[in-house]
Design a protein around this motif. Structure first.
Motif, PDB file in Angstrom:
ATOM      1  N   CYS A  11      -1.084   7.800  -0.874  1.00  0.00           N
ATOM      2  CA  CYS A  11      -2.488   7.787  -1.295  1.00  0.00           C
ATOM      3  C   CYS A  11      -3.274   6.601  -0.740  1.00  0.00           C
ATOM      4  O   CYS A  11      -4.486   6.515  -0.944  1.00  0.00           O
ATOM      5  CB  CYS A  11      -2.572   7.781  -2.818  1.00  0.00           C
ATOM      6  N   SER A  12      -2.615   5.686  -0.043  1.00  0.00           N
ATOM      7  CA  SER A  12      -3.225   4.503   0.596  1.00  0.00           C
ATOM      8  C   SER A  12      -3.691   3.454  -0.399  1.00  0.00           C
ATOM      9  O   SER A  12      -4.247   2.439   0.001  1.00  0.00           O
ATOM     10  CB  SER A  12      -4.411   4.909   1.485  1.00  0.00           C
ATOM     11  N   LYS A  13      -3.488   3.662  -1.685  1.00  0.00           N
ATOM     12  CA  LYS A  13      -3.920   2.693  -2.683  1.00  0.00           C
ATOM     13  C   LYS A  13      -2.845   1.633  -2.896  1.00  0.00           C
ATOM     14  O   LYS A  13      -1.700   1.792  -2.493  1.00  0.00           O
ATOM     15  CB  LYS A  13      -4.252   3.400  -3.992  1.00  0.00           C
ATOM     16  N   THR A  14      -3.243   0.541  -3.576  1.00  0.00           N
ATOM     17  CA  THR A  14      -2.337  -0.581  -3.769  1.00  0.00           C
ATOM     18  C   THR A  14      -1.221  -0.240  -4.753  1.00  0.00           C
ATOM     19  O   THR A  14      -1.447   0.420  -5.757  1.00  0.00           O
ATOM     20  CB  THR A  14      -3.112  -1.800  -4.292  1.00  0.00           C
ATOM     21  N   ASN A  30      -6.412   8.156   5.989  1.00  0.00           N
ATOM     22  CA  ASN A  30      -5.329   8.094   5.018  1.00  0.00           C
ATOM     23  C   ASN A  30      -3.961   8.143   5.699  1.00  0.00           C
ATOM     24  O   ASN A  30      -2.988   7.605   5.180  1.00  0.00           O
ATOM     25  CB  ASN A  30      -5.446   9.248   4.015  1.00  0.00           C
ATOM     26  N   ASN A  80       0.843  -1.194   0.000  1.00  0.00           N
ATOM     27  CA  ASN A  80       0.000   0.000   0.000  1.00  0.00           C
ATOM     28  C   ASN A  80       0.876   1.241   0.000  1.00  0.00           C
ATOM     29  O   ASN A  80       1.905   1.294   0.678  1.00  0.00           O
ATOM     30  CB  ASN A  80      -0.936   0.016   1.211  1.00  0.00           C
ATOM     31  N   CYS A  81       0.440   2.234  -0.733  1.00  0.00           N
ATOM     32  CA  CYS A  81       1.172   3.490  -0.830  1.00  0.00           C
ATOM     33  C   CYS A  81       0.946   4.309   0.436  1.00  0.00           C
ATOM     34  O   CYS A  81      -0.197   4.510   0.858  1.00  0.00           O
ATOM     35  CB  CYS A  81       0.707   4.264  -2.058  1.00  0.00           C
TER      36      CYS A  81
END
Length: 386
Positions: free
Chosen positions: A92-95, A181, A88-89
């Motif tokens: 930005c919390s995305k994969t 976040n 996870n980033c």
């Protein structure tokens, strides 16, 4: 699915009237889309993933021209490419899809982010924030009103009664509130609870606090004797570790003057815990965690036994530096790290504890030195008179 076959991915043969480099780029993008749509357990997906890696090796990706190292807010970002999918980033919390996405990793604090998120990083490298000690108050909550109902890191609006997107999450380490976040509900033991309550229960902390605590867990920043000296009375493991560390420090002079010990690099057995060789008072969070589960006591006991065996049994040079109790003149050779011995604070001679407790003024060695000094002074005075 998109009218493309695996053979197309393998052999772009100028079918679109483009250069092979352009066709490879189109093939890679199409392959990515197909992989994203296929189930994770699909065999076809596994084959396409392998094919995608091959295509990336064939193509000189434009991202290769990007610098391998970027410095942002103290982070030393290093470009990465891996086969691990589940990341996870931190921005930005995305994969992060490691198979076909370039990403950057800070070796100092463990911060991970997409290549496109490097410039949007808001959190400074926590490695810069690690100073001489930790925050040692148990969850010093400041309240949402003092934070102006905004995230302590990104300053986005948050609320206790808000929805999932703007939920206020408390960090147990610094007492501040964060948005989802910036706070992923990571669990970790906090120094304040460990030192004051010997509570190793993991509590929820923000991403920044989690990375700070993880990156500094091996650093000797805690002087337990100053922060909570009573802990040694209530935690038996800590008392044992303190005694073992003090004994090892008494063995250190033997190893520094012994050519055999220097050749064997005995002190290097503690190189992973350099502070154990430098003193007996500083501890790291890793030390306290391993003291709680008993592993540190076992490791130190084995090292203590090995060191003592070298000095008392294996090495004749070290054996020759032992002491005979000059009060009773009986018993085996004594060493400073033996049990039931006392050390003279003036001359560092070693005696049986029972014998030393019977001394009224000075130990025999100190008396002998004083008499020798007095005799030398008298002889010097008489020669001056002549």
């Amino acid at each position: 699915m998109l009218g493309l076959t695996e053979d197309y991915f393998s052999h772009p043969g100028n079918r679109l009237g483009l250069s092979s480099h352009e066709e490879l780029q189109i093939a890679i993008e199409s392959c990515r889309e197909i992989i994203m749509r296929l189930p994770e357990t699909s065999k076809r997906r596994e084959k396409l993933v392998e094919r995608l890696v091959e295509l990336r090796l064939k193509l000189q990706d434009p991202t290769e021209n990007e610098p391998n190292l970027k410095t942002v807010l103290g982070h030393q970002f290093i470009k990465q490419m891996s086969k691990t999918m589940k990341r996870n980033c931190d921005c930005c919390s995305k994969t992060i899809w490691g198979l076909f996405q370039m990403w950057y990793y800070c070796q100092a604090c463990g911060f991970k982010c997409h290549e496109k998120c490097v410039g949007a990083t808001r959190r400074s490298c926590v490695a810069l924030a690690v100073k001489s000690t930790y925050q040692l108050k148990i969850c010093p909550e400041v309240g949402l009103s003092n934070q102006m109902y905004s995230c302590a890191e990104c300053k986005n609006p948050i609320s206790i009664t808000g929805g999932t997107a703007d939920e206020a999450r408390l960090c147990d380490y610094n007492g501040l509130y964060y948005c989802p976040n910036c706070h992923w509900n990571d669990l970790v033991s906090t120094p304040a609870r460990v030192l004051h309550n010997w509570d190793h229960t993991p509590y929820k902390v923000s991403r920044g606090s989690y990375q700070l605590l993880k990156s500094s867990e091996k650093r000797a920043l805690l002087e337990v004797r100053e922060i909570n000296p009573m802990l040694f009375n209530f935690v038996e493991e800590l008392a044992q570790i303190r005694k073992l560390r003090e004994d090892i420090l008494k063995m250190k002079p033997y190893f520094l003057t012994c050519s055999i010990a220097l050749e064997l690099k005995l002190l290097c057995k503690l190189e992973d815990r350099q502070h154990f060789v430098d003193g007996s008072h500083m501890y790291s969070m890793r030390d306290l965690t391993q003291a709680m589960d008993g592993s540190l006591t076992q490791d130190l006991s084995r090292t203590h036994t090995e060191f003592a065996k070298h000095i008392k049994l294996d090495c004749l040079f070290c054996q020759a530096k032992g002491f005979v109790c000059e009060i009773c003149n009986a018993g085996e050779t004594l060493f400073p790290f033996d049990s039931m011995v006392s050390i003279c604070p003036r001359c560092s001679a070693v005696f049986h504890s029972d014998c030393f407790s019977c001394i009224d003024t000075m130990c025999p060695r100190c008396k002998r030195k004083q008499q020798k000094k007095q005799t030398s002074w008298e002889e010097s005075s008489s020669s001056d008179d002549d």
